[in-house]
Scaffold this motif. Structure first.
Motif, PDB file in Angstrom:
ATOM      1  N   ASN A   1       3.127  30.301 -13.329  1.00 21.74           N
ATOM      2  CA  ASN A   1       2.716  28.699 -13.367  1.00 21.74           C
ATOM      3  C   ASN A   1       3.534  27.690 -14.223  1.00 21.74           C
ATOM      4  OD1 ASN A   1       0.747  30.812 -12.943  1.00 21.74           O
ATOM      5  ND2 ASN A   1      -0.768  29.141 -12.816  1.00 21.74           N
ATOM      6  N   PHE A   2       3.577  26.354 -13.691  1.00 19.60           N
ATOM      7  CA  PHE A   2       4.364  25.603 -14.495  1.00 19.60           C
ATOM      8  C   PHE A   2       4.019  25.283 -15.756  1.00 19.60           C
ATOM      9  CE2 PHE A   2       1.551  22.615 -11.990  1.00 19.60           C
ATOM     10  CZ  PHE A   2       1.155  21.727 -13.267  1.00 19.60           C
ATOM     11  N   THR A   3       4.935  24.970 -16.702  1.00 15.41           N
ATOM     12  CA  THR A   3       4.040  24.466 -18.038  1.00 15.41           C
ATOM     13  C   THR A   3       4.281  23.135 -18.486  1.00 15.41           C
ATOM     14  OG1 THR A   3       6.566  25.180 -18.982  1.00 15.41           O
ATOM     15  CG2 THR A   3       4.877  26.896 -18.905  1.00 15.41           C
ATOM     16  N   HIS A   4       5.148  22.206 -17.615  1.00 17.38           N
ATOM     17  CA  HIS A   4       5.197  20.925 -18.081  1.00 17.38           C
ATOM     18  C   HIS A   4       5.510  20.236 -16.818  1.00 17.38           C
ATOM     19  CE1 HIS A   4       6.673  22.824 -21.784  1.00 17.38           C
ATOM     20  NE2 HIS A   4       6.126  21.909 -22.412  1.00 17.38           N
ATOM     21  N   TRP A   5       5.045  19.030 -16.872  1.00 16.90           N
ATOM     22  CA  TRP A   5       5.279  17.870 -15.479  1.00 16.90           C
ATOM     23  C   TRP A   5       5.648  16.629 -15.961  1.00 16.90           C
ATOM     24  CZ3 TRP A   5       2.330  13.580 -15.396  1.00 16.90           C
ATOM     25  CH2 TRP A   5       1.334  13.546 -16.356  1.00 16.90           C
TER      26      TRP A   5
ATOM     27  N   PRO B   1      -6.083  17.336 -14.003  1.00 17.53           N
ATOM     28  CA  PRO B   1      -6.740  18.125 -15.024  1.00 17.53           C
ATOM     29  C   PRO B   1      -8.229  18.389 -14.618  1.00 17.53           C
ATOM     30  CG  PRO B   1      -6.872  15.941 -15.326  1.00 17.53           C
ATOM     31  CD  PRO B   1      -5.956  15.938 -14.263  1.00 17.53           C
ATOM     32  N   GLU B   2      -8.814  17.874 -13.720  1.00 16.36           N
ATOM     33  CA  GLU B   2     -10.222  18.205 -13.354  1.00 16.36           C
ATOM     34  C   GLU B   2     -10.361  19.395 -12.455  1.00 16.36           C
ATOM     35  OE1 GLU B   2      -9.090  14.925 -10.281  1.00 16.36           O
ATOM     36  OE2 GLU B   2      -8.642  15.481 -12.245  1.00 16.36           O
ATOM     37  N   ARG B   3      -9.240  20.103 -12.031  1.00 12.94           N
ATOM     38  CA  ARG B   3      -9.221  21.330 -11.521  1.00 12.94           C
ATOM     39  C   ARG B   3      -8.087  22.313 -12.117  1.00 12.94           C
ATOM     40  NH1 ARG B   3      -8.811  26.170  -8.568  1.00 12.94           N
ATOM     41  NH2 ARG B   3      -6.654  25.568  -8.516  1.00 12.94           N
ATOM     42  N   LEU B   4      -8.264  22.524 -13.480  1.00  6.64           N
ATOM     43  CA  LEU B   4      -7.295  23.455 -14.134  1.00  6.64           C
ATOM     44  C   LEU B   4      -5.846  23.252 -14.045  1.00  6.64           C
ATOM     45  CD1 LEU B   4      -9.123  27.009 -12.939  1.00  6.64           C
ATOM     46  CD2 LEU B   4      -9.356  25.761 -15.257  1.00  6.64           C
ATOM     47  N   ASP B   5      -5.762  22.103 -14.417  1.00  5.44           N
ATOM     48  CA  ASP B   5      -4.287  21.194 -14.208  1.00  5.44           C
ATOM     49  C   ASP B   5      -3.367  21.519 -13.078  1.00  5.44           C
ATOM     50  OD1 ASP B   5      -3.213  23.954 -15.082  1.00  5.44           O
ATOM     51  OD2 ASP B   5      -3.020  23.040 -17.208  1.00  5.44           O
ATOM     52  N   ASP B   6      -3.963  21.797 -11.767  1.00 11.15           N
ATOM     53  CA  ASP B   6      -3.270  21.545 -10.533  1.00 11.15           C
ATOM     54  C   ASP B   6      -2.220  20.516 -10.774  1.00 11.15           C
ATOM     55  OD1 ASP B   6      -4.578  23.792  -9.758  1.00 11.15           O
ATOM     56  OD2 ASP B   6      -5.531  22.698  -7.933  1.00 11.15           O
ATOM     57  N   PHE B   7      -1.138  20.424 -10.019  1.00 11.74           N
ATOM     58  CA  PHE B   7      -0.246  19.265  -9.543  1.00 11.74           C
ATOM     59  C   PHE B   7      -0.261  19.197  -8.153  1.00 11.74           C
ATOM     60  CE2 PHE B   7       2.715  16.319  -9.127  1.00 11.74           C
ATOM     61  CZ  PHE B   7       3.027  15.653 -10.347  1.00 11.74           C
ATOM     62  N   ALA B   8      -0.644  17.898  -7.687  1.00 12.83           N
ATOM     63  CA  ALA B   8      -0.538  17.848  -6.280  1.00 12.83           C
ATOM     64  C   ALA B   8      -0.032  16.603  -5.938  1.00 12.83           C
ATOM     65  CB  ALA B   8      -2.299  17.517  -5.971  1.00 12.83           C
ATOM     66  N   TRP B   9       0.489  16.588  -4.637  1.00 14.47           N
ATOM     67  CA  TRP B   9       1.264  15.388  -4.094  1.00 14.47           C
ATOM     68  C   TRP B   9       1.016  15.422  -2.594  1.00 14.47           C
ATOM     69  CZ3 TRP B   9       3.023  20.122  -5.684  1.00 14.47           C
ATOM     70  CH2 TRP B   9       3.914  20.844  -4.699  1.00 14.47           C
ATOM     71  N   GLU B  10       1.155  14.239  -1.925  1.00 12.64           N
ATOM     72  CA  GLU B  10       1.176  14.184  -0.428  1.00 12.64           C
ATOM     73  C   GLU B  10       1.675  12.714   0.046  1.00 12.64           C
ATOM     74  OE1 GLU B  10      -2.990  12.574   0.761  1.00 12.64           O
ATOM     75  OE2 GLU B  10      -3.418  12.268  -1.583  1.00 12.64           O
ATOM     76  N   ASN B  11       2.052  12.807   1.238  1.00 12.86           N
ATOM     77  CA  ASN B  11       2.306  11.609   1.761  1.00 12.86           C
ATOM     78  C   ASN B  11       1.328  11.264   2.967  1.00 12.86           C
ATOM     79  OD1 ASN B  11       3.480  13.431   3.944  1.00 12.86           O
ATOM     80  ND2 ASN B  11       5.538  12.975   3.573  1.00 12.86           N
ATOM     81  N   ASP B  12       1.912  10.648   3.986  1.00 12.62           N
ATOM     82  CA  ASP B  12       0.909  10.388   5.276  1.00 12.62           C
ATOM     83  C   ASP B  12       0.756  11.489   6.185  1.00 12.62           C
ATOM     84  OD1 ASP B  12       3.557   9.360   5.305  1.00 12.62           O
ATOM     85  OD2 ASP B  12       3.325   8.348   7.196  1.00 12.62           O
TER      86      ASP B  12
ATOM     87  N   PRO C   1       0.864  -1.260  -0.053  1.00 11.26           N
ATOM     88  CA  PRO C   1       0.015   0.169  -0.083  1.00 11.26           C
ATOM     89  C   PRO C   1       1.040   1.166   0.063  1.00 11.26           C
ATOM     90  CG  PRO C   1      -0.655  -1.667   1.609  1.00 11.26           C
ATOM     91  CD  PRO C   1       0.427  -2.093   1.166  1.00 11.26           C
ATOM     92  N   THR C   2       0.653   2.012  -0.873  1.00  4.75           N
ATOM     93  CA  THR C   2       1.274   3.228  -1.081  1.00  4.75           C
ATOM     94  C   THR C   2       1.051   4.593   0.025  1.00  4.75           C
ATOM     95  OG1 THR C   2       2.341   4.985  -2.310  1.00  4.75           O
ATOM     96  CG2 THR C   2      -0.206   4.638  -2.751  1.00  4.75           C
ATOM     97  N   LYS C   3       1.965   5.228   0.457  1.00  7.35           N
ATOM     98  CA  LYS C   3       1.819   6.382   1.458  1.00  7.35           C
ATOM     99  C   LYS C   3       2.158   7.620   0.695  1.00  7.35           C
ATOM    100  CE  LYS C   3       2.755   3.702   5.669  1.00  7.35           C
ATOM    101  NZ  LYS C   3       3.777   3.698   7.021  1.00  7.35           N
ATOM    102  N   VAL C   4       2.504   7.403  -0.409  1.00  5.42           N
ATOM    103  CA  VAL C   4       2.882   8.673  -1.297  1.00  5.42           C
ATOM    104  C   VAL C   4       1.881   8.849  -2.397  1.00  5.42           C
ATOM    105  CG1 VAL C   4       5.145   9.070  -0.030  1.00  5.42           C
ATOM    106  CG2 VAL C   4       5.093   7.629  -2.148  1.00  5.42           C
ATOM    107  N   SER C   5       1.787   9.948  -3.145  1.00  6.41           N
ATOM    108  CA  SER C   5       1.198  10.196  -4.495  1.00  6.41           C
ATOM    109  C   SER C   5       1.566  11.293  -5.164  1.00  6.41           C
ATOM    110  CB  SER C   5      -0.330  10.153  -4.304  1.00  6.41           C
ATOM    111  OG  SER C   5      -0.815  10.071  -5.339  1.00  6.41           O
ATOM    112  N   ALA C   6       1.635  11.467  -6.425  1.00  6.43           N
ATOM    113  CA  ALA C   6       1.870  12.755  -7.209  1.00  6.43           C
ATOM    114  C   ALA C   6       1.129  12.786  -8.471  1.00  6.43           C
ATOM    115  CB  ALA C   6       3.452  12.955  -7.286  1.00  6.43           C
ATOM    116  N   ARG C   7       0.359  13.748  -8.602  1.00  2.32           N
ATOM    117  CA  ARG C   7      -0.305  13.424 -10.252  1.00  2.32           C
ATOM    118  C   ARG C   7      -0.706  14.805 -10.433  1.00  2.32           C
ATOM    119  NH1 ARG C   7      -6.057  13.607 -10.521  1.00  2.32           N
ATOM    120  NH2 ARG C   7      -7.098  13.817  -8.612  1.00  2.32           N
ATOM    121  N   ILE C   8      -0.870  15.240 -12.034  1.00  5.54           N
ATOM    122  CA  ILE C   8      -1.598  16.166 -12.519  1.00  5.54           C
ATOM    123  C   ILE C   8      -3.054  16.031 -12.190  1.00  5.54           C
ATOM    124  CG2 ILE C   8      -1.948  14.942 -14.769  1.00  5.54           C
ATOM    125  CD1 ILE C   8      -0.920  18.952 -14.061  1.00  5.54           C
TER     126      ILE C   8
END
Length: 404
Positions: A228-232, A130-141, A121-128
């Motif tokens: 704002n960032f242009t590429h991910w 697109p459903e919210r104006l191409d935010d990039f979000a990341w998290e851990n526990d 099971p993962t405790k970290v995540s990072a993703r674009i």
């Protein structure tokens, strides 16, 4: 997260490869403090040298008591193939250990498994997003973050009501649960995650400031930052570590055109992320980079009091924000390469300064914590946490390998 690997150990592994049944990993460290969730990284080539043709789905990592530990094998070349099963497509084997106060050494083994070992099971995540104006979000526990892409910066079509924000600042989403919340919060929407409904809250204001660890160029007494960032690009995504890059196109910094690529390393169990920013600009002279924090990030109505501590011994800038309603929080930057005149400010940001050479990464650490998460409950405890993290950065663990 911080380690040194013995070159002598690598040679020893290679010579013992033909007869090995297991790889023994010995990790030592020099600090007296606890080091929770210390990430141990071993080059996959060393694993393959000791355990030829070991498949990433057929290995087990155990601690000295024989307990199976969650592990991850990174893929450094996503397009690479491995038809000979010699590990050419892989980067590092990652796992974690909680060093207790005073614990100076720990031993682990890597063995082949006939049975398939399922992902942990993962405790970290990072993703674009697109459903919210191409935010990039990341998290851990411990904590979550986001920042903003080109769709948010784009002009709003007439009558659309679209939000427009041009900023390279970094945001914080404060969590009070260890499980992933980013997907759920984007699903329930803005009106919910701006209130603490039991999992945490988005209450940090970025606007056009540096936010929580954004960067800019400090020149002539003025801060010049990008938008704002242009590429991910996501390079690894759990269960132990997420790695991703954000690219910021060129902006003008007092007549010098500057571009930036940030590489984020996000580990489970840590309040701090490591960021390696590579700035590109013409001319042979270094530029002064500011890594900073919004002076006033609290919501209106909180009657917040924001204080800063310049921790020169730790090469850190530590912020504590006391609030009326939603609990208090701390944010901090650790900048190991900071010079003698490391601290600065403008009207909206406090920051640390370090020289950057074009094309060479500048490494720093950005972290945050919230009292309602239940672990960091005071400004003094946050300052101690930041100092401990700085000590870990300055004293990486040592890793040695042997094959049996």
């Amino acid at each position: 997260m911080h380690l040194r690997l013995s070159l002598f150990a690598l040679a020893a592994v290679a010579t013992a490869a033909s007869a090995a049944e297991r790889l023994t990993i010995t990790v030592t460290q020099d600090l007296a403090i606890a080091r929770p969730a210390e990430t141990i990284a071993v080059p996959w080539k060393s694993v393959n040298d000791a355990l030829p043709h070991a498949g990433v789905q057929h290995i087990v990592v155990k601690d000295a008591a024989g307990r199976v530990l969650p592990h991850q094998v990174t893929n450094v070349a996503p397009e690479a193939k491995d038809p000979q099963r010699n590990g050419v497509a892989y980067g590092e084997l990652l796992f974690q250990h909680d060093f207790a106060p005073g614990e100076k050494s720990a031993t682990f083994t890597v063995e082949k498994s006939d049975a398939v070992v399922a992902p942990f099971p993962t405790k970290v995540s990072a993703r674009i997003v697109p459903e919210r104006l191409d935010d990039f979000a990341w998290e851990n526990d411990k904590i979550a973050h986001r920042t903003y892409g080109p769709a948010l910066a784009a002009p709003a079509p007439a009558g659309s009501g679209k939000e427009v924000l041009k900023t390279s600042g970094l945001d914080i989403w404060f969590k009070r649960v260890p499980y992933p919340i980013v997907d759920r919060w984007y699903n329930i929407g803005h009106d919910h995650y701006h209130h603490d409904e039991g999992e945490g809250i988005d209450m940090y204001n970025v606007g056009t400031t540096l936010g929580a660890g954004g960067t800019g160029i400090w020149a002539g007494g003025k801060l010049y930052s990008g938008i704002n960032f242009t590429h991910w690009n996501v390079l690894a995504n759990g269960p132990v570590r997420a790695i991703f890059e954000l690219t910021y196109d060129g902006w003008d910094a007092a007549g010098t055109r500057v571009a930036e690529v940030k590489r984020f390393t996000v580990d489970a169990g840590h309040y701090f992320d490591r960021i390696d920013s590579t700035f590109t600009f013409a001319g042979g002279h270094p530029l002064q980079v500011a890594v900073g924090l919004n002076k006033e990030p609290a919501d209106k109505g909180e009657e917040a009091k924001s204080t800063f501590v310049e921790d020169k011994a730790s090469k850190a800038l530590v912020q504590w924000v006391a609030q009326k309603q939603n609990g208090d929080f701390g944010v901090a930057v650790i900048l190991p390469s900071a010079g003698a005149n490391a601290y600065g400010a403008d009207a909206r940001n406090a920051f640390m300064l370090a020289p950057a050479t074009s094309g060479r990464p500048l490494r720093y650490y950005v972290g945050a914590a919230w009292t309602r998460a239940g672990e960091i409950k005071s400004a003094q405890q946050w300052q101690r946490t930041v100092a401990d993290e700085a000590a870990r950065v300055a004293a990486p663990v040592h890793v040695s390998l042997s094959a049996h």
